[in-house]
Design an enzyme around this catalytic site. Structure first.
Site, PDB file in Angstrom:
ATOM      1  N   HIS A  39       0.847  -1.191   0.000  1.00 49.50           N
ATOM      2  CA  HIS A  39       0.000   0.000   0.000  1.00 49.50           C
ATOM      3  C   HIS A  39       0.882   1.241   0.000  1.00 49.50           C
ATOM      4  CE1 HIS A  39       1.188  -0.529   4.163  1.00 49.50           C
ATOM      5  NE2 HIS A  39       1.081   0.796   4.264  1.00 49.50           N
ATOM      6  N   HIS A 121       5.485   6.583  -1.518  1.00 50.61           N
ATOM      7  CA  HIS A 121       6.200   5.365  -1.891  1.00 50.61           C
ATOM      8  C   HIS A 121       5.435   4.159  -1.355  1.00 50.61           C
ATOM      9  CE1 HIS A 121       7.424   5.801   2.273  1.00 50.61           C
ATOM     10  NE2 HIS A 121       7.725   4.508   2.261  1.00 50.61           N
TER      11      HIS A 121
END
Length: 172
Positions: A39, A121
């Protein structure tokens, strides 16, 4: 029992499988993140008791943010922290707007914003000594904001507490 809560967006399963495959050649000592758990965190809230879940903030942020496309096309390693990651080489303005709307809503509810800057990220592995191999992952349409909770150590597993469709649809 308190849980570690965070808001995130998540690639579709085929993209998560491709991303997980990028760390296969890294070997030890990297601790790979399970494909189902991959995620991109928008807001980490930390340890939170059961009645404190910030669902109103999710409602408000999702209402303000339209769906958008996101490509994770840059792979790297933060050596000092041993984090192998995938990130967008170009951060979509819609992702930044979603992050900002979410934190505005959270701060209005009394949550404290993280001090570190937002560096979008997706963590692929921890304890890494080299970057993952570059793989081609198709851009995906980010259509949902998720509120996730992490399970107890040693291996965090994340579960979805709430999901909101971006663009103003009601919570699921």
């Amino acid at each position: 029992m308190p849980e570690r809560l965070f808001f995130a967006v998540q690639p579709p399963p085929p993209s998560r499988a491709m991303l997980a495959g990028s760390v296969a050649a890294m070997g030890r000592p990297a601790r790979r993140v399970h494909a189902d758990d991959l995620h991109l965190t928008l807001a980490f809230l930390g340890e939170v008791g059961g009645t404190e879940a910030p669902s109103r903030a999710g409602d408000r942020a999702a209402t303000q943010a339209p769906p958008f496309s996101l490509a994770l096309d840059r792979f790297g390693l933060w050596r000092r922290r041993g984090i192998a990651y995938a990130a967008p080489s170009r951060v979509p303005s819609a992702l930044l707007a979603l992050h900002s709307a979410l934190w505005s809503a959270l701060e209005a509810e009394g949550w404290s914003r993280e001090r570190r800057p937002f560096r979008p990220h997706l963590t692929l592995a921890r304890g890494a000594v080299r970057a993952p191999r570059q793989v081609t992952v198709d851009p995906w349409r980010v259509e949902h904001l998720l509120l996730l909770a992490s399970g107890p150590p040693p291996a965090p597993r994340y579960r979805v507490l709430a999901s909101w469709a971006l663009g103003g649809a009601a919570a699921e």
